[in-house]
Scaffold this motif. Structure first.
Motif, mmCIF file in Angstrom:
data_model
loop_
_atom_site.group_PDB
_atom_site.id
_atom_site.type_symbol
_atom_site.label_atom_id
_atom_site.label_comp_id
_atom_site.label_asym_id
_atom_site.label_seq_id
_atom_site.Cartn_x
_atom_site.Cartn_y
_atom_site.Cartn_z
ATOM 1 N N ALA A 81 0.829 -1.206 0.000
ATOM 2 C CA ALA A 81 0.000 0.000 0.000
ATOM 3 C C ALA A 81 0.863 1.255 0.000
ATOM 4 C CB ALA A 81 -0.926 0.001 1.213
ATOM 5 N N ARG A 82 2.130 1.074 0.301
ATOM 6 C CA ARG A 82 3.097 2.170 0.285
ATOM 7 C C ARG A 82 4.348 1.661 -0.419
ATOM 8 N NH1 ARG A 82 4.868 6.025 5.324
ATOM 9 N NH2 ARG A 82 6.088 7.408 4.012
ATOM 10 N N THR A 83 4.980 2.497 -1.225
ATOM 11 C CA THR A 83 6.177 2.072 -1.942
ATOM 12 C C THR A 83 7.432 2.378 -1.120
ATOM 13 O OG1 THR A 83 6.518 4.181 -3.059
ATOM 14 C CG2 THR A 83 5.094 2.559 -4.167
ATOM 15 N N LEU A 84 8.462 1.615 -1.370
ATOM 16 C CA LEU A 84 9.739 1.857 -0.701
ATOM 17 C C LEU A 84 10.287 3.225 -1.109
ATOM 18 C CD1 LEU A 84 11.819 0.649 1.200
ATOM 19 C CD2 LEU A 84 12.904 -0.422 -0.767
ATOM 20 N N GLU A 85 10.053 3.617 -2.354
ATOM 21 C CA GLU A 85 10.529 4.911 -2.841
ATOM 22 C C GLU A 85 9.904 6.065 -2.063
ATOM 23 O OE1 GLU A 85 9.468 2.415 -4.871
ATOM 24 O OE2 GLU A 85 11.475 1.868 -5.548
ATOM 25 N N SER A 86 8.670 5.862 -1.552
ATOM 26 C CA SER A 86 8.012 6.920 -0.787
ATOM 27 C C SER A 86 8.635 7.100 0.593
ATOM 28 C CB SER A 86 6.511 6.633 -0.642
ATOM 29 O OG SER A 86 6.288 5.573 0.272
ATOM 30 N N VAL A 87 9.393 6.122 1.031
ATOM 31 C CA VAL A 87 10.034 6.164 2.350
ATOM 32 C C VAL A 87 11.432 6.771 2.249
ATOM 33 C CG1 VAL A 87 10.893 4.734 4.249
ATOM 34 C CG2 VAL A 87 8.747 4.132 3.112
ATOM 35 N N LEU A 88 12.109 6.461 1.165
ATOM 36 C CA LEU A 88 13.499 6.892 1.000
ATOM 37 C C LEU A 88 13.566 8.340 0.539
ATOM 38 C CD1 LEU A 88 14.860 3.733 -0.850
ATOM 39 C CD2 LEU A 88 14.763 4.172 1.605
ATOM 40 N N PRO A 89 14.633 9.041 0.918
ATOM 41 C CA PRO A 89 14.774 10.424 0.439
ATOM 42 C C PRO A 89 14.987 10.436 -1.069
ATOM 43 C CG PRO A 89 16.758 9.719 1.590
ATOM 44 C CD PRO A 89 15.742 8.616 1.748
ATOM 45 N N ALA A 90 14.561 11.500 -1.691
ATOM 46 C CA ALA A 90 14.732 11.638 -3.139
ATOM 47 C C ALA A 90 16.218 11.700 -3.465
ATOM 48 C CB ALA A 90 14.036 12.896 -3.622
ATOM 49 N N PRO A 91 16.621 11.084 -4.573
ATOM 50 C CA PRO A 91 18.033 11.164 -4.952
ATOM 51 C C PRO A 91 18.402 12.607 -5.242
ATOM 52 C CG PRO A 91 16.739 10.085 -6.667
ATOM 53 C CD PRO A 91 15.825 10.330 -5.513
ATOM 54 N N PRO A 92 19.655 12.965 -5.009
ATOM 55 C CA PRO A 92 20.065 14.351 -5.265
ATOM 56 C C PRO A 92 19.902 14.705 -6.731
ATOM 57 C CG PRO A 92 21.968 12.967 -4.751
ATOM 58 C CD PRO A 92 20.740 12.128 -4.565
ATOM 59 N N VAL A 93 19.468 15.909 -6.955
ATOM 60 C CA VAL A 93 19.289 16.402 -8.322
ATOM 61 C C VAL A 93 20.619 16.983 -8.782
ATOM 62 C CG1 VAL A 93 18.038 18.046 -9.769
ATOM 63 C CG2 VAL A 93 16.870 16.912 -7.874
ATOM 64 N N SER A 94 21.103 16.479 -9.904
ATOM 65 C CA SER A 94 22.368 17.018 -10.410
ATOM 66 C C SER A 94 22.082 18.351 -11.078
ATOM 67 C CB SER A 94 23.011 16.043 -11.397
ATOM 68 O OG SER A 94 22.182 15.872 -12.512
ATOM 69 N N GLU A 95 22.927 19.285 -10.760
ATOM 70 C CA GLU A 95 22.750 20.613 -11.347
ATOM 71 C C GLU A 95 23.499 20.659 -12.665
ATOM 72 O OE1 GLU A 95 23.387 23.972 -8.862
ATOM 73 O OE2 GLU A 95 22.629 22.943 -7.088
ATOM 74 N N GLU A 96 22.724 20.899 -13.707
ATOM 75 C CA GLU A 96 23.332 21.007 -15.032
ATOM 76 C C GLU A 96 23.614 22.473 -15.298
ATOM 77 O OE1 GLU A 96 21.036 19.038 -18.027
ATOM 78 O OE2 GLU A 96 20.628 17.352 -16.687
ATOM 79 N N PRO A 97 24.677 22.756 -16.022
ATOM 80 C CA PRO A 97 24.987 24.161 -16.314
ATOM 81 C C PRO A 97 23.832 24.830 -17.050
ATOM 82 C CG PRO A 97 26.664 22.671 -17.212
ATOM 83 C CD PRO A 97 25.597 21.826 -16.609
ATOM 84 N N GLN A 98 23.506 26.006 -16.608
ATOM 85 C CA GLN A 98 22.416 26.769 -17.222
ATOM 86 C C GLN A 98 22.987 27.559 -18.401
ATOM 87 O OE1 GLN A 98 19.122 27.273 -15.986
ATOM 88 N NE2 GLN A 98 19.375 25.669 -14.469
#
Length: 103
Positions: A81-98
């Motif tokens: 009823a709940r996913t493991l992904e909902s428990v774990l912190p979101a992976p870091p977002v890589s910052e791409e050059p703007q």
């Protein structure tokens, strides 16, 4: 070699969280009283769920977050009823050059 995060239902209704390479062998250790101190006085009844990870570090990290859940939340995770992904912190977002806007 894969590692597993597992959830055990105990006789007192609590849910134990651990990691192992072989969940069945680890359950047998818990059931015989040679597992974790927690399960010595709260004998495990059954394995509620197990989740596979690529390595020990990943399984250990997931264990850290799952152990912070309340028993009903752990049961929801085990039941799907709940996913493991909902428990774990979101992976870091890589910052791409703007790209700079022309101007």
């Amino acid at each position: 070699m894969p590692w597993f995060l597992y959830l055990l239902e105990c006789t007192d209704g609590s849910v134990y969280t651990g990691i192992a390479i072989d969940v069945a062998a680890r359950f047998a250790q818990h059931a015989s009283g040679t597992g974790a101190r927690y399960t010595r006085s709260r004998k495990p009844v059954q394995v509620l769920a197990q989740f596979e990870f690529a390595d020990r570090a990943s399984a250990s990290s997931a264990e850290y977050w799952v152990k912070r859940l309340r028993p009903p939340e752990k049961r929801a995770l085990a039941a799907g009823a709940r996913t493991l992904e909902s428990v774990l912190p979101a992976p870091p977002v890589s910052e791409e050059p703007q790209e700079e806007a022309p101007g």
